[in-house]
Scaffold this motif. Structure first.
Motif, mmCIF file in Angstrom:
data_model
loop_
_atom_site.group_PDB
_atom_site.id
_atom_site.type_symbol
_atom_site.label_atom_id
_atom_site.label_comp_id
_atom_site.label_asym_id
_atom_site.label_seq_id
_atom_site.Cartn_x
_atom_site.Cartn_y
_atom_site.Cartn_z
ATOM 1 N N THR A 106 -16.853 57.584 70.894
ATOM 2 C CA THR A 106 -15.467 57.121 70.904
ATOM 3 C C THR A 106 -15.330 55.850 71.729
ATOM 4 O OG1 THR A 106 -14.639 59.359 70.599
ATOM 5 C CG2 THR A 106 -13.093 57.753 71.495
ATOM 6 N N TYR A 107 -15.956 55.826 72.908
ATOM 7 C CA TYR A 107 -15.868 54.642 73.769
ATOM 8 C C TYR A 107 -16.571 53.451 73.122
ATOM 9 C CZ TYR A 107 -14.234 57.718 77.513
ATOM 10 O OH TYR A 107 -13.527 58.600 78.270
ATOM 11 N N SER A 108 -17.684 53.711 72.468
ATOM 12 C CA SER A 108 -18.393 52.643 71.763
ATOM 13 C C SER A 108 -17.506 52.045 70.678
ATOM 14 C CB SER A 108 -19.685 53.186 71.155
ATOM 15 O OG SER A 108 -20.308 52.204 70.364
ATOM 16 N N LYS A 109 -16.856 52.896 69.914
ATOM 17 C CA LYS A 109 -15.965 52.429 68.849
ATOM 18 C C LYS A 109 -14.791 51.651 69.427
ATOM 19 C CE LYS A 109 -14.009 53.024 64.530
ATOM 20 N NZ LYS A 109 -13.274 51.794 64.456
ATOM 21 N N GLU A 110 -14.256 52.094 70.564
ATOM 22 C CA GLU A 110 -13.153 51.362 71.194
ATOM 23 C C GLU A 110 -13.592 49.963 71.622
ATOM 24 O OE1 GLU A 110 -11.643 53.833 74.343
ATOM 25 O OE2 GLU A 110 -10.659 55.193 72.930
ATOM 26 N N ASN A 111 -14.799 49.847 72.187
ATOM 27 C CA ASN A 111 -15.315 48.526 72.548
ATOM 28 C C ASN A 111 -15.503 47.661 71.306
ATOM 29 O OD1 ASN A 111 -16.954 49.993 75.209
ATOM 30 N ND2 ASN A 111 -15.772 48.132 75.506
ATOM 31 N N PHE A 112 -16.009 48.262 70.238
ATOM 32 C CA PHE A 112 -16.211 47.523 68.995
ATOM 33 C C PHE A 112 -14.875 47.047 68.426
ATOM 34 C CE2 PHE A 112 -16.716 47.241 64.385
ATOM 35 C CZ PHE A 112 -17.741 46.310 64.317
ATOM 36 N N ASP A 113 -13.892 47.935 68.401
ATOM 37 C CA ASP A 113 -12.567 47.553 67.905
ATOM 38 C C ASP A 113 -11.952 46.461 68.782
ATOM 39 O OD1 ASP A 113 -12.848 49.415 65.879
ATOM 40 O OD2 ASP A 113 -11.588 50.930 66.843
ATOM 41 N N SER A 114 -12.148 46.582 70.082
ATOM 42 C CA SER A 114 -11.652 45.544 71.001
ATOM 43 C C SER A 114 -12.323 44.210 70.710
ATOM 44 C CB SER A 114 -11.916 45.940 72.450
ATOM 45 O OG SER A 114 -11.196 47.093 72.790
ATOM 46 N N ALA A 115 -13.627 44.233 70.463
ATOM 47 C CA ALA A 115 -14.360 43.004 70.148
ATOM 48 C C ALA A 115 -13.783 42.339 68.907
ATOM 49 C CB ALA A 115 -15.847 43.304 69.956
ATOM 50 N N ASN A 116 -13.443 43.118 67.912
ATOM 51 C CA ASN A 116 -12.862 42.545 66.693
ATOM 52 C C ASN A 116 -11.505 41.897 66.965
ATOM 53 O OD1 ASN A 116 -14.800 42.926 64.623
ATOM 54 N ND2 ASN A 116 -14.365 45.109 64.653
ATOM 55 N N VAL A 117 -10.669 42.529 67.775
ATOM 56 C CA VAL A 117 -9.369 41.955 68.130
ATOM 57 C C VAL A 117 -9.572 40.650 68.894
ATOM 58 C CG1 VAL A 117 -7.319 42.278 69.579
ATOM 59 C CG2 VAL A 117 -8.124 44.150 68.118
ATOM 60 N N LEU A 118 -10.499 40.666 69.842
ATOM 61 C CA LEU A 118 -10.776 39.471 70.640
ATOM 62 C C LEU A 118 -11.339 38.347 69.779
ATOM 63 C CD1 LEU A 118 -12.209 41.418 73.662
ATOM 64 C CD2 LEU A 118 -10.134 40.002 73.713
ATOM 65 N N LEU A 119 -12.208 38.686 68.847
ATOM 66 C CA LEU A 119 -12.767 37.686 67.934
ATOM 67 C C LEU A 119 -11.660 37.021 67.112
ATOM 68 C CD1 LEU A 119 -15.101 36.245 66.512
ATOM 69 C CD2 LEU A 119 -15.327 38.276 65.051
ATOM 70 N N LYS A 120 -10.751 37.829 66.594
ATOM 71 C CA LYS A 120 -9.655 37.284 65.785
ATOM 72 C C LYS A 120 -8.762 36.349 66.588
ATOM 73 C CE LYS A 120 -9.605 41.162 62.647
ATOM 74 N NZ LYS A 120 -9.016 42.456 62.344
ATOM 75 N N ASN A 121 -8.783 36.499 67.904
ATOM 76 C CA ASN A 121 -7.972 35.651 68.765
ATOM 77 C C ASN A 121 -8.795 34.576 69.478
ATOM 78 O OD1 ASN A 121 -5.073 36.729 68.767
ATOM 79 N ND2 ASN A 121 -6.333 38.576 68.840
ATOM 80 N N SER A 122 -10.018 34.362 69.002
ATOM 81 C CA SER A 122 -10.924 33.338 69.535
ATOM 82 C C SER A 122 -11.194 33.500 71.026
ATOM 83 C CB SER A 122 -10.383 31.933 69.240
ATOM 84 O OG SER A 122 -10.285 31.739 67.853
ATOM 85 N N LEU A 123 -11.232 34.730 71.492
ATOM 86 C CA LEU A 123 -11.565 35.033 72.885
ATOM 87 C C LEU A 123 -13.022 35.501 72.911
ATOM 88 C CD1 LEU A 123 -8.230 36.835 73.742
ATOM 89 C CD2 LEU A 123 -8.951 34.557 74.511
#
Length: 112
Positions: A2-19
């Motif tokens: 679950t924590y791994s998936k949360e980090n992955f989902d966070s990475a996708n959000v950050l990528l979409k925002n060029s962070l």
């Protein structure tokens, strides 16, 4: 996982925002947590480490193949300390951009 998936989902959000720096940090954490989860599920004794390549090798000793190159393990290893104790970019030699997040192993596709 679950924590791994949360980090992955966070990475996708950050990528979409060029962070890109925090995106890379979350990618590294996602992979690390996923590999540690596999080790725990196999009953392996978990050593305190953030070394992706070491975790991969430990899984291979248990006959579990991880579809990530040693080169990309080294790349992910290089992210951990600079992302926790930043003096600049998480990648010491340059500031990351979107291209660094789409390396040859296509990890983002495999994590879904």
């Amino acid at each position: 996982m679950t924590y791994s998936k949360e980090n992955f989902d966070s990475a996708n959000v950050l990528l979409k925002n060029s962070l890109f720096n925090p995106c890379l940090q979350n990618v590294q954490q996602s992979v690390e947590k996923a590999l540690k989860t596999l080790l725990i599920e196999k009953g392996a004794r978990l050593k305190k480490t953030h070394e992706i390549l070491e975790l991969k090798k430990n899984l291979e000793m248990l006959n579990i193949q991880v579809d990530i190159s040693d080169e990309n393990c080294d790349f992910l290893n290089s992210i951990y300390l600079p992302s926790k104790y930043p003096l600049g970019s998480v990648i010491p030699d340059f500031n990351p951009d979107e291209s660094i997040l789409y390396r040859s192993d296509n990890h983002s596709k495999k994590c879904n």
